[in-house]
Write a protein that holds these residues in place. Structure first.
Motif, PDB file in Angstrom:
ATOM      1  N   GLU A  26      47.610  34.287  44.632  1.00 23.74           N
ATOM      2  CA  GLU A  26      47.389  33.667  45.767  1.00 23.74           C
ATOM      3  C   GLU A  26      47.520  34.594  47.275  1.00 23.74           C
ATOM      4  N   ILE A  27      46.588  34.660  48.063  1.00 25.92           N
ATOM      5  CA  ILE A  27      46.737  35.404  49.205  1.00 25.92           C
ATOM      6  C   ILE A  27      47.301  35.008  50.425  1.00 25.92           C
ATOM      7  N   PRO A  28      48.442  35.090  50.884  1.00 27.31           N
ATOM      8  CA  PRO A  28      48.799  34.554  52.205  1.00 27.31           C
ATOM      9  C   PRO A  28      47.990  34.595  53.412  1.00 27.31           C
ATOM     10  N   LYS A  29      47.841  33.657  53.966  1.00 27.51           N
ATOM     11  CA  LYS A  29      46.664  33.573  55.327  1.00 27.51           C
ATOM     12  C   LYS A  29      46.781  34.489  56.132  1.00 27.51           C
ATOM     13  N   ASP A  30      48.172  34.864  56.405  1.00 31.26           N
ATOM     14  CA  ASP A  30      48.218  35.915  57.628  1.00 31.26           C
ATOM     15  C   ASP A  30      47.906  37.238  57.412  1.00 31.26           C
ATOM     16  N   ILE A  31      47.303  37.602  56.491  1.00 26.94           N
ATOM     17  CA  ILE A  31      46.973  39.076  56.016  1.00 26.94           C
ATOM     18  C   ILE A  31      45.615  39.513  56.698  1.00 26.94           C
ATOM     19  N   ASP A  32      45.360  40.731  57.203  1.00 19.88           N
ATOM     20  CA  ASP A  32      44.320  41.086  57.912  1.00 19.88           C
ATOM     21  C   ASP A  32      42.935  40.697  56.774  1.00 19.88           C
ATOM     22  N   PRO A  33      41.933  40.102  57.685  1.00 25.67           N
ATOM     23  CA  PRO A  33      40.651  39.740  56.486  1.00 25.67           C
ATOM     24  C   PRO A  33      40.237  40.905  55.837  1.00 25.67           C
ATOM     25  N   LEU A  34      40.140  42.121  56.479  1.00 22.15           N
ATOM     26  CA  LEU A  34      39.537  43.480  55.962  1.00 22.15           C
ATOM     27  C   LEU A  34      40.399  43.804  54.600  1.00 22.15           C
TER      28      LEU A  34
END
Length: 298
Positions: free
Chosen positions: A238-246
């Protein structure tokens, strides 16, 4: 691996056990123990493989691989110094890096790593792995994870513990540890299909996730559950939402279910450098916006 004249090469890398002073244990791997050591006055890391006695085939394969390792030279690949290769005692000697592994560094949470530093660390790993994959013949790591990435005094990361698949296989068969760590393994590897360079790319995606979250992958699942979730149910971390989209798109490209569609380390290096430029520009514009007296205080 290339056929190597192991008898002549042996002399180049062979270290005598009696020339080593083995000190305290500093790490425990899936197929051996790493100790601090002294070799002719130099502080070194000594990895002692844990099986009591190895087959002649395993030792022959070990000698071929260490002869190859002796030729590797890259700032992001751990420097291999030599090996003891008797059937009763198999061990490898390499440089000792003072900060230990990236896994330890991230879990200690004492070093505050800003995003520019995390990108630099990811670049170090991608460059080291690209060198191994572009070697002739290509060297597939097969066990890329944060505990096999070592950190030096300047926070430069070096790739360690690659190759030696025959010796590792024989060791796994005689230890209770099972086969490596599934949390970092590609779905095709978990399904016992053949592994290649693209399996290392998947594992790198998990390391990117660790760099972003400072968490342990699949911490709440046991090994069998990870194998089921990733290998057979196509689940991903699961990837947290606040990480840089790149950064997110980098991770997701590494985790592609079709291994052929995963990027190469060369491509990942280029994309990480773009990300690096973005953060450098951001950092410089933030500094420029600060009042002069604030900068002087800093």
């Amino acid at each position: 691996m290339n056929k190597v004249d192991t008898n002549s090469d042996c002399l180049e890398y062979e270290i005598l056990w009696d020339d080593l002073t083995v000190g305290e244990e500093i790490g425990q791997g899936s197929c051996g123990t790493v100790c601090r050591g002294l070799w002719f006055g130099s502080v070194v890391a000594v990895k002692v493989f844990s099986k009591v006695e190895y087959s002649e085939e395993a030792i022959q394969s070990f000698r071929q691989e260490v002869a190859l390792m002796k030729r590797l030279r890259h700032p992001n690949v751990l420097l291999f110094m030599g090996a003891v290769t008797s059937p009763q005692r198999l061990c490898m000697v390499s440089e000792l890096l003072p900060r230990g592994s990236l896994f330890q560094l991230l879990q200690r949470k004492t070093s505050k790593l800003d995003w520019r530093r995390r990108i630099l660390m990811a670049l170090d790993i991608a460059r080291g792995m690209n060198y191994l994959h572009c070697f002739s013949p290509p060297i597939v790591h097969r066990d890329l994870k944060s505990s096999n990435l070592l950190v030096d005094r300047n926070l430069t990361v070096k790739v360690a513990d690659f190759g030696l698949s025959r010796v590792k296989h024989e060791t796994y068969l005689t230890t209770k540890s099972g086969k490596g760590t599934p949390q970092w393994m590609a779905p095709e590897v978990l399904r016992n299909e053949s592994a290649d360079e693209k399996s290392d790319i998947y594992s790198f995606g998990v390391v990117l996730w660790e760099l972003a979250t400072e968490k342990i992958p699949w911490e709440t699942l046991n090994s069998m559950q990870v194998i089921g979730a990733v290998g057979f149910m196509n689940q991903r971390l699961e990837i947290p939402k606040d990480i840089d989209p790149l950064w997110i798109s980098l991770m997701e490209s590494c985790w592609h279910n079709d291994a052929k569609l995963r990027p190469t380390f060369q491509e990942l290096t280029e994309r990480l450098r773009e990300l690096q430029r973005k953060y450098t520009i951001q950092f410089q514009s933030t500094r420029a916006a600060l009042p002069e007296n604030y900068l002087l205080k800093g």
